[in-house]
Design a protein around this motif. Structure first.
Motif, PDB file in Angstrom:
ATOM      1  N   CYS A 331      41.895 -17.908  28.637  1.00  0.00           N
ATOM      2  CA  CYS A 331      41.508 -16.855  29.576  1.00  0.00           C
ATOM      3  C   CYS A 331      41.627 -15.477  28.932  1.00  0.00           C
ATOM      4  N   GLY A 332      42.799 -15.205  28.327  1.00  0.00           N
ATOM      5  CA  GLY A 332      43.050 -13.889  27.759  1.00  0.00           C
ATOM      6  C   GLY A 332      42.129 -13.552  26.608  1.00  0.00           C
ATOM      7  N   ASN A 333      41.928 -14.509  25.721  1.00  0.00           N
ATOM      8  CA  ASN A 333      41.117 -14.215  24.540  1.00  0.00           C
ATOM      9  C   ASN A 333      39.619 -14.226  24.825  1.00  0.00           C
ATOM     10  N   SER A 334      39.191 -15.037  25.782  1.00  0.00           N
ATOM     11  CA  SER A 334      37.780 -14.946  26.187  1.00  0.00           C
ATOM     12  C   SER A 334      37.541 -13.608  26.871  1.00  0.00           C
ATOM     13  N   ALA A 335      38.556 -13.112  27.591  1.00  0.00           N
ATOM     14  CA  ALA A 335      38.445 -11.801  28.226  1.00  0.00           C
ATOM     15  C   ALA A 335      38.407 -10.687  27.178  1.00  0.00           C
ATOM     16  N   VAL A 336      39.235 -10.814  26.136  1.00  0.00           N
ATOM     17  CA  VAL A 336      39.202  -9.838  25.042  1.00  0.00           C
ATOM     18  C   VAL A 336      37.827  -9.834  24.385  1.00  0.00           C
ATOM     19  N   THR A 337      37.281 -11.025  24.155  1.00  0.00           N
ATOM     20  CA  THR A 337      35.941 -11.142  23.563  1.00  0.00           C
ATOM     21  C   THR A 337      34.896 -10.474  24.435  1.00  0.00           C
ATOM     22  N   PHE A 338      34.896 -10.829  25.718  1.00  0.00           N
ATOM     23  CA  PHE A 338      33.902 -10.273  26.638  1.00  0.00           C
ATOM     24  C   PHE A 338      34.056  -8.766  26.771  1.00  0.00           C
ATOM     25  N   GLY A 339      35.304  -8.303  26.916  1.00  0.00           N
ATOM     26  CA  GLY A 339      35.531  -6.873  27.055  1.00  0.00           C
ATOM     27  C   GLY A 339      35.109  -6.097  25.821  1.00  0.00           C
ATOM     28  N   THR A 340      35.432  -6.637  24.636  1.00  0.00           N
ATOM     29  CA  THR A 340      35.051  -5.970  23.388  1.00  0.00           C
ATOM     30  C   THR A 340      33.539  -5.913  23.227  1.00  0.00           C
ATOM     31  N   LEU A 341      32.877  -7.018  23.555  1.00  0.00           N
ATOM     32  CA  LEU A 341      31.416  -7.048  23.453  1.00  0.00           C
ATOM     33  C   LEU A 341      30.766  -6.114  24.462  1.00  0.00           C
ATOM     34  N   LEU A 342      31.316  -6.079  25.676  1.00  0.00           N
ATOM     35  CA  LEU A 342      30.764  -5.180  26.698  1.00  0.00           C
ATOM     36  C   LEU A 342      30.959  -3.727  26.284  1.00  0.00           C
ATOM     37  N   GLY A 343      32.136  -3.412  25.749  1.00  0.00           N
ATOM     38  CA  GLY A 343      32.368  -2.058  25.256  1.00  0.00           C
ATOM     39  C   GLY A 343      31.419  -1.711  24.120  1.00  0.00           C
ATOM     40  N   GLY A 344      31.212  -2.678  23.208  1.00  0.00           N
ATOM     41  CA  GLY A 344      30.265  -2.464  22.109  1.00  0.00           C
ATOM     42  C   GLY A 344      28.847  -2.253  22.608  1.00  0.00           C
ATOM     43  N   TYR A 345      28.487  -2.958  23.672  1.00  0.00           N
ATOM     44  CA  TYR A 345      27.151  -2.797  24.271  1.00  0.00           C
ATOM     45  C   TYR A 345      26.968  -1.370  24.787  1.00  0.00           C
ATOM     46  N   PHE A 346      27.994  -0.858  25.478  1.00  0.00           N
ATOM     47  CA  PHE A 346      27.908   0.502  26.004  1.00  0.00           C
ATOM     48  C   PHE A 346      27.833   1.526  24.874  1.00  0.00           C
ATOM     49  N   ILE A 347      28.576   1.271  23.783  1.00  0.00           N
ATOM     50  CA  ILE A 347      28.522   2.184  22.642  1.00  0.00           C
ATOM     51  C   ILE A 347      27.134   2.178  22.015  1.00  0.00           C
ATOM     52  N   TYR A 348      26.560   0.979  21.866  1.00  0.00           N
ATOM     53  CA  TYR A 348      25.270   0.833  21.198  1.00  0.00           C
ATOM     54  C   TYR A 348      24.132   1.439  22.019  1.00  0.00           C
ATOM     55  N   HIS A 349      24.165   1.249  23.329  1.00  0.00           N
ATOM     56  CA  HIS A 349      23.047   1.681  24.180  1.00  0.00           C
ATOM     57  C   HIS A 349      23.258   3.067  24.782  1.00  0.00           C
ATOM     58  N   PHE A 350      24.499   3.525  24.835  1.00  0.00           N
ATOM     59  CA  PHE A 350      24.797   4.852  25.374  1.00  0.00           C
ATOM     60  C   PHE A 350      25.711   5.577  24.378  1.00  0.00           C
ATOM     61  N   GLU A 351      26.196   6.734  24.747  1.00  0.00           N
ATOM     62  CA  GLU A 351      27.184   7.413  23.913  1.00  0.00           C
ATOM     63  C   GLU A 351      28.551   6.781  24.134  1.00  0.00           C
ATOM     64  N   ILE A 352      29.446   6.936  23.164  1.00  0.00           N
ATOM     65  CA  ILE A 352      30.739   6.263  23.252  1.00  0.00           C
ATOM     66  C   ILE A 352      31.555   6.725  24.451  1.00  0.00           C
ATOM     67  N   LYS A 353      31.346   7.951  24.926  1.00  0.00           N
ATOM     68  CA  LYS A 353      32.135   8.408  26.073  1.00  0.00           C
ATOM     69  C   LYS A 353      31.851   7.581  27.325  1.00  0.00           C
ATOM     70  N   TYR A 354      30.673   6.961  27.384  1.00  0.00           N
ATOM     71  CA  TYR A 354      30.316   6.167  28.565  1.00  0.00           C
ATOM     72  C   TYR A 354      30.913   4.764  28.540  1.00  0.00           C
ATOM     73  N   ILE A 355      31.670   4.449  27.497  1.00  0.00           N
ATOM     74  CA  ILE A 355      32.341   3.153  27.417  1.00  0.00           C
ATOM     75  C   ILE A 355      33.328   2.991  28.583  1.00  0.00           C
ATOM     76  N   ILE A 356      33.801   4.110  29.118  1.00  0.00           N
ATOM     77  CA  ILE A 356      34.754   4.079  30.230  1.00  0.00           C
ATOM     78  C   ILE A 356      34.213   3.268  31.394  1.00  0.00           C
ATOM     79  N   TRP A 357      32.924   3.370  31.649  1.00  0.00           N
ATOM     80  CA  TRP A 357      32.355   2.745  32.840  1.00  0.00           C
ATOM     81  C   TRP A 357      32.261   1.231  32.709  1.00  0.00           C
ATOM     82  N   SER A 358      32.356   0.710  31.486  1.00  0.00           N
ATOM     83  CA  SER A 358      32.423  -0.748  31.334  1.00  0.00           C
ATOM     84  C   SER A 358      33.713  -1.267  31.967  1.00  0.00           C
ATOM     85  N   SER A 359      34.792  -0.513  31.799  1.00  0.00           N
ATOM     86  CA  SER A 359      36.068  -0.888  32.401  1.00  0.00           C
ATOM     87  C   SER A 359      36.049  -0.704  33.911  1.00  0.00           C
ATOM     88  N   VAL A 360      35.451   0.372  34.369  1.00  0.00           N
ATOM     89  CA  VAL A 360      35.405   0.640  35.810  1.00  0.00           C
ATOM     90  C   VAL A 360      34.716  -0.502  36.546  1.00  0.00           C
TER      91      VAL A 360
END
Length: 379
Positions: A331-360
């Motif tokens: 559970c924990g490591n699949s969540a780390v994987t998903f969270g890291t990939l989602l954060g990377g997606y926000f960085i790639y498609h938007f500016e890095i400051k918008y990574i916050i909204w992946s967590s929200v």
């Protein structure tokens, strides 16, 4: 009994530093191998994904082997993996060296957490688990920022040398001071599958998944955020990571006390607190002093997340401690994987400051599942 807990914490310190030590040096690795920061993030997410896929199966396969010997074997492999990483001449080789110990990561965690839960009386088991998680907290306090400092002072390879040394020290500690445990009856998937039929297990699993994913969608790229948004240099980033980790010690301790009183309320407070902190990062991350203050609060809240998520999930099946803890590693490591990939997606498609909204997004979803858990009749 407490000595056993602290020896186990030493082991989790070595494991945690190896897994998450790359967080502070991702920008240097990306530069060294000419890859993007989101691709460099695979050094974290591929490790976590391997743990997530193979965790319960590896634990079941090795369940009949002496626990002390298993933990020593795991720590030895972790040390070898870090030495291999030092000599990596390509990003692909570094990725392989990182994945190698991930297969055995769940073995150490599952045994350590199960022993921690059983070392103290039932009404204090969460405190025992908190002590073992304290090793992970110390990895954040000293391991991750020290790895970042080493990379800044020397090169990124020196960070992996540091991790190898920590694993060797952990190996020596377990070898000399941890008593040998008895070989237990081998577990089978069939004997443990009843856990997977509980509706409350799946609610707890998803809730823990969402909380951890929210944590690492931002934290996995913390060094890059501090560099590009706050404008910190390498040395300032390592100091800031140290502040983050030190404040996390208090958060982990306090969470352990609250969890022994009311698990559900502790989860709610954690979700809301982390949501507020991450939103404030979006508005005040550009300013040095406010960011330092926020990092202190962020670390205090964030570091308790793994402990809270573990207690939440393992409460689903306290009668099968090792197996449910191996599921937690999934559970924990699949969540780390998903969270890291989602954060990377926000960085790639938007500016890095918008990574916050992946967590929200993830934390708001976690709130929905909290209410489902709170008002459901599932047992």
């Amino acid at each position: 009994m407490k000595r056993t807990l602290y020896i186990l914490a030493l082991g989790t310190f070595g494991i945690g530093t190896t897994e998450f030590g790359v967080i502070g040096i991702l920008p240097q690795i990306a530069s060294a191998f000419s890859v993007t920061i989101d691709k460099a993030g695979w050094l974290l997410s591929s490790f976590a994904l391997t743990v997530a896929i193979f965790g319960p199966f590896v634990m079941l396969l090795l369940s009949s082997i002496n626990k002390k010997k298993l933990m020593l074997f795991v720590l030895g492999i972790f040390a070898i993996s870090n030495i291999m990483s030092v000599f990596a001449n390509s990003f692909s080789f570094l990725l392989i060296a990182r994945i190698l110990p991930a297969f055995l990561h769940p073995v150490f965690w599952s045994i350590a957490l199960a022993l921690a839960a059983n070392t103290l009386p039932d009404n204090q088991s969460s405190k025992g688990v908190a002590i073992v998680f304290g090793g992970f907290t110390l990895a954040c306090v000293f391991g991750i920022p020290l790895a970042t400092f080493m990379a800044t002072l020397f090169n990124w390879q020196s960070s992996f040398i540091l991790c190898a040394i920590i694993n060797v020290l952990s190996f020596i500690g377990v070898l000399l001071f941890l008593p040998s445990t008895l070989i237990v009856e081998k577990q089978t998937i069939g004997s443990q599958s009843k856990i997977l039929k509980k509706p409350v297990f799946w609610i707890n699993f998803i809730l823990s998944f969402l909380m951890i994913a929210a944590m690492y969608s931002i934290y996995g790229y913390m060094a890059d955020f501090l560099g590009k948004i706050t404008g910190m240099n390498g040395m300032q980033i390592s100091y800031t990571l140290l502040i983050f980790g030190i404040s996390g010690v208090g958060g982990n301790w306090l969470a352990g006390r609250f969890l022994s009183k009311n698990v559900l309320t502790t989860i709610l407070v954690f979700i809301i607190a982390l949501l507020i902190v991450h939103v404030l990062l979006f508005f005040y991350g550009f300013y040095y002093i406010p960011m330092l203050l926020l990092v202190m609060v962020w670390g205090f809240v964030h570091t308790s997340g793994f402990l809270i998520s573990n207690v939440n999930l393992t409460s689903s099946a306290p009668e099968s401690a090792e197996f449910i803890n191996s599921i937690f590693t999934t559970c924990g490591n699949s969540a780390v994987t998903f969270g890291t990939l989602l954060g990377g997606y926000f960085i790639y498609h938007f500016e890095i400051k918008y990574i916050i909204w992946s967590s929200v997004i993830l934390l708001v979803t976690a709130l929905i599942f909290w209410f489902l858990k709170r008002f459901s009749s599932f047992k």
